[in-house]
Design an enzyme around this catalytic site. Structure first.
Site, mmCIF file in Angstrom:
data_model
loop_
_atom_site.group_PDB
_atom_site.id
_atom_site.type_symbol
_atom_site.label_atom_id
_atom_site.label_comp_id
_atom_site.label_asym_id
_atom_site.label_seq_id
_atom_site.Cartn_x
_atom_site.Cartn_y
_atom_site.Cartn_z
ATOM 1 C CB SER A 125 17.963 -0.742 13.740
ATOM 2 O OG SER A 125 16.879 -0.548 12.858
ATOM 3 C CB THR A 158 15.012 3.040 4.869
ATOM 4 O OG1 THR A 158 15.684 1.773 4.946
ATOM 5 C CG2 THR A 158 13.667 2.911 5.527
ATOM 6 C CE LYS A 164 8.140 4.363 14.077
ATOM 7 N NZ LYS A 164 8.339 2.939 13.913
ATOM 8 C CG ASP A 201 -1.766 1.179 1.387
ATOM 9 O OD1 ASP A 201 -1.667 2.094 0.542
ATOM 10 O OD2 ASP A 201 -2.572 1.207 2.339
ATOM 11 C CG ASN A 206 19.479 6.523 5.964
ATOM 12 O OD1 ASN A 206 20.089 7.532 6.322
ATOM 13 N ND2 ASN A 206 19.544 5.393 6.643
ATOM 14 C CD GLU A 257 26.694 3.810 7.376
ATOM 15 O OE1 GLU A 257 26.544 2.598 7.493
ATOM 16 O OE2 GLU A 257 26.039 4.651 8.021
ATOM 17 C CB SER A 313 23.613 1.115 13.259
ATOM 18 O OG SER A 313 22.249 1.409 13.141
ATOM 19 C CG HIS A 344 20.449 9.379 11.756
ATOM 20 N ND1 HIS A 344 20.878 9.535 10.459
ATOM 21 C CD2 HIS A 344 20.162 8.048 11.900
ATOM 22 C CE1 HIS A 344 20.880 8.351 9.858
ATOM 23 N NE2 HIS A 344 20.439 7.441 10.701
ATOM 24 C CB CYS A 391 24.272 7.359 10.561
ATOM 25 S SG CYS A 391 23.521 6.192 9.459
HETATM 26 P P1 HMG Z 1 8.783 -2.942 7.672
HETATM 27 O O1 HMG Z 1 8.684 -4.246 8.358
HETATM 28 O O2 HMG Z 1 8.769 -2.962 6.198
HETATM 29 O O3 HMG Z 1 7.641 -1.952 8.067
HETATM 30 O O4 HMG Z 1 10.127 -2.268 8.180
HETATM 31 P P2 HMG Z 1 6.559 -2.015 9.252
HETATM 32 O O5 HMG Z 1 5.644 -3.152 9.035
HETATM 33 O O6 HMG Z 1 7.245 -1.886 10.566
HETATM 34 O O7 HMG Z 1 5.772 -0.681 8.918
HETATM 35 C C1 HMG Z 1 6.413 0.544 8.984
HETATM 36 C C2 HMG Z 1 5.386 1.552 9.450
HETATM 37 O O8 HMG Z 1 4.388 1.709 8.439
HETATM 38 C C3 HMG Z 1 4.623 1.141 10.731
HETATM 39 O O9 HMG Z 1 4.431 2.316 11.469
HETATM 40 C C4 HMG Z 1 3.301 0.631 10.182
HETATM 41 O O10 HMG Z 1 2.229 0.725 11.121
HETATM 42 C C5 HMG Z 1 3.076 1.584 9.029
HETATM 43 P P3 HMG Z 1 4.855 2.369 13.034
HETATM 44 O O11 HMG Z 1 3.967 1.411 13.701
HETATM 45 O O12 HMG Z 1 6.293 1.900 13.083
HETATM 46 O O13 HMG Z 1 4.662 3.780 13.421
HETATM 47 N N1 HMG Z 1 2.166 1.085 8.002
HETATM 48 C C6 HMG Z 1 1.254 1.854 7.380
HETATM 49 N N2 HMG Z 1 0.945 3.166 7.510
HETATM 50 C C7 HMG Z 1 -0.047 3.667 6.717
HETATM 51 N N3 HMG Z 1 -0.725 2.911 5.807
HETATM 52 C C8 HMG Z 1 -0.439 1.605 5.660
HETATM 53 C C9 HMG Z 1 0.577 1.027 6.460
HETATM 54 N N4 HMG Z 1 1.118 -0.214 6.541
HETATM 55 C C10 HMG Z 1 2.084 -0.166 7.497
HETATM 56 N N5 HMG Z 1 -1.122 0.890 4.759
HETATM 57 C C11 HMG Z 1 11.877 -0.709 8.688
HETATM 58 C C12 HMG Z 1 10.380 -0.872 8.329
HETATM 59 C C13 HMG Z 1 12.178 0.765 8.895
HETATM 60 C C14 HMG Z 1 12.200 -1.492 9.945
HETATM 61 C C15 HMG Z 1 12.721 -1.264 7.494
HETATM 62 O O14 HMG Z 1 12.493 -0.489 6.367
HETATM 63 C C16 HMG Z 1 14.202 -1.298 7.804
HETATM 64 O O15 HMG Z 1 14.716 -2.283 8.326
HETATM 65 N N6 HMG Z 1 14.966 -0.213 7.435
HETATM 66 C C17 HMG Z 1 16.396 -0.123 7.690
HETATM 67 C C18 HMG Z 1 16.746 0.064 9.147
HETATM 68 C C19 HMG Z 1 16.421 1.446 9.673
HETATM 69 O O16 HMG Z 1 16.172 2.378 8.939
HETATM 70 N N7 HMG Z 1 16.466 1.598 11.022
HETATM 71 C C20 HMG Z 1 16.221 2.880 11.651
HETATM 72 C C21 HMG Z 1 16.926 3.030 13.006
HETATM 73 S S1 HMG Z 1 18.663 2.601 12.916
HETATM 74 C C22 HMG Z 1 19.410 3.998 12.167
HETATM 75 O O17 HMG Z 1 18.821 5.025 12.037
HETATM 76 C C23 HMG Z 1 20.798 3.814 11.642
HETATM 77 C C24 HMG Z 1 20.918 3.663 10.148
HETATM 78 O O18 HMG Z 1 20.712 4.906 9.500
HETATM 79 C C25 HMG Z 1 22.267 3.056 9.758
HETATM 80 C C26 HMG Z 1 23.539 3.684 10.291
HETATM 81 O O19 HMG Z 1 23.637 4.186 11.402
HETATM 82 O O20 HMG Z 1 24.521 3.575 9.562
HETATM 83 C C27 HMG Z 1 19.867 2.711 9.584
#
Ligand code: HMG
Length: 389
Positions: free
Chosen positions: A201, A152, A242, A29, A275, A79, A308, A233, A111
């Site tokens: 994460s 992302t 959040k 969606d 990102n 990175e 991370s 970030h 990051c």
């Molecule tokens: P996912 O499993 O695809 O998504 O992973 P989800 O099922 O958790 O859904 C995401 C959100 O969309 C949720 O909202 C759902 O409810 C909502 P939340 O409950 O979290 O508020 N949702 C909807 N909203 C509206 N309409 C809909 C609908 N369906 C669902 N129909 C995840 C998402 C970000 C985990 C994944 O993409 C991922 O693993 N990304 C990479 C890791 C990441 O970005 N982590 C962030 C923190 S770590 C960090 O920032 C460091 C980093 O930058 C690296 C570094 O430091 O080098 C990553």
């Protein structure tokens, strides 16, 4: 002596993917991507852009000849390293024609390393007040096609000129940090895409923010009332929201409302880029400073950096008198406006083109890349960079 950001600029490549189209192609969606994740577009790096060219393009138009003469240190946070030995900073030093007397070094901690570079630059300038430090934060976020992290991804760089008596923002001395050896996201040397425990994460990002924020408020007796805005970030734009909500303990007073409203402004560029790892926090800061029409001079901005693995830091800056005159909003708007939208099919092809790792010679087609600085190919294991100007 005040030390901080004298100039700041970003660059992002000329291609992007529409998140609605990506969602449809992945059978999701679109609201999940645009609302649940909070991303509208995702910048895509062609083969002719790498962390070196992105950073050089971010810095190139920002620096005057006098700035270049005053730079005696280049710190490059990334990175997306292209070499285990030679730093990306040395390539950029060459491409920008910086003085041979200037040192150049690369820093790494996911990051976070752009923020580490800013703190190190502060110390360097405190000892050498007539010198300037060029801080570069540049990355290409790659999780892989059809992975949960795909939504992302992104690509881009920020260049920051740090100096004494800065024109944009003084970086204050008090800051708080936390390090813990965890496996939430990492990229082993043999992989060009990241490994991630997505949910973990997210939890760690929020926990680290809550810890460094509470450390900060205890250390300073300051509260949300002392801040005009908080920048985060942003691996995706919902993430900062959040974390921020986790410290809105007393409900929605005036401070919370102001910070929430300014948060929306601070995510505008990130929504269109995705990102950019080390650069994400600073893209968000630029978004706030350039798109907010009435952010008062003298106001305090809080910044949360998270890398991370993991290191988190909360630090602050004070906007300087006349800071708006030293921003380059028009250039940034132009960079985003002139981009070309590609189909999901084209994105998958571009994403799959990678620099050869077997030593073969390759010449890239640079005719479609309008960037002033680009990677023209690879020859005898050496990247070939070209500066059009
Ligand atoms: P996912 O499993 O695809 O998504 O992973 P989800 O099922 O958790 O859904 C995401 C959100 O969309 C949720 O909202 C759902 O409810 C909502 P939340 O409950 O979290 O508020 N949702 C909807 N909203 C509206 N309409 C809909 C609908 N369906 C669902 N129909 C995840 C998402 C970000 C985990 C994944 O993409 C991922 O693993 N990304 C990479 C890791 C990441 O970005 N982590 C962030 C923190 S770590 C960090 O920032 C460091 C980093 O930058 C690296 C570094 O430091 O080098 C990553």
């Amino acid at each position: 002596m005040k030390i901080g950001i004298d100039k700041i600029s970003f660059y992002s490549p000329h291609l992007y993917v529409d998140m609605n189209e990506l969602a449809v192609a992945r059978g999701d969606d679109p609201a999940k991507y645009t609302i649940g994740i909070g991303q509208d577009e995702m910048a895509l790096a062609p083969i002719t852009q790498d962390p070196v060219t992105l950073a050089a393009n971010a810095a190139e138009q920002m620096l005057t000849a006098d700035d270049k003469d005053a730079i005696d240190l280049v710190l490059f946070g990334t990175e997306t390293g292209i070499d285990h030995s030679k730093s990306a900073a040395v390539y950029v030093h060459g491409l920008l024609g910086l003085p041979p007397e200037a040192r150049a070094v690369e820093l790494k901690q996911a990051c976070y390393s752009g923020t580490a570079a800013i703190q190190l630059a502060k110390g360097h300038i405190a000892l050498n007040p007539d010198k300037k430090v060029l801080v570069l934060a540049s990355d290409i976020a790659r999780y892989g096609l059809k992975t949960s992290g795909e939504v992302t991804q992104g690509a881009g760089a920020v260049a920051i000129l740090m100096s004494a008596d800065p024109k944009v923002m003084e970086i204050e001395n008090v800051c708080t940090a936390k390090t813990d050896d965890i496996m939430d996201f990492w990229r082993p040397n043999y992989s060009d895409t990241a490994y991630v425990d997505g949910k973990y994460s997210n939890e760690k990002y929020i926990e680290f923010f809550s810890d460094v924020w509470h450390q900060y408020t205890e250390k300073t007796n300051r509260s949300l009332d002392d801040f005009e805005a908080l920048c985060f970030h942003l691996p995706y734009t919902k993430m900062g929201l959040k974390a921020m909500q986790s410290v809105f303990a007393d409900g929605m007073g005036d401070a919370e409302k102001r910070i929430l409203s300014n948060y929306q402004i601070s995510t505008t560029y990130n929504r269109r880029i995705g990102n950019v790892y080390t650069a994400s926090l600073y893209v968000s800061l630029l978004s706030l400073l350039e798109l907010h029409t009435s952010l008062p001079e003298g106001s305090r901005i809080g910044m949360y950096s998270y890398g991370s693995g993991a290191v988190g830091e909360f630090f602050t800056g004070i906007l300087q008198d006349g800071y708006r005159d030293h921003l380059c909003a028009e250039r940034h708007e132009h960079i985003l406006k002139q981009r070309e939208k590609v189909s999901v099919e084209t994105y998958e092809k571009v994403f799959s083109q990678t620099v050869p790792v077997d030593g073969s010679t390759k010449v890239f087609d640079e005719t479609t890349d309008p960037a002033p600085i680009y990677l023209s190919g690879i020859k005898e294991h050496m990247r070939q960079y070209v500066c059009r100007t």
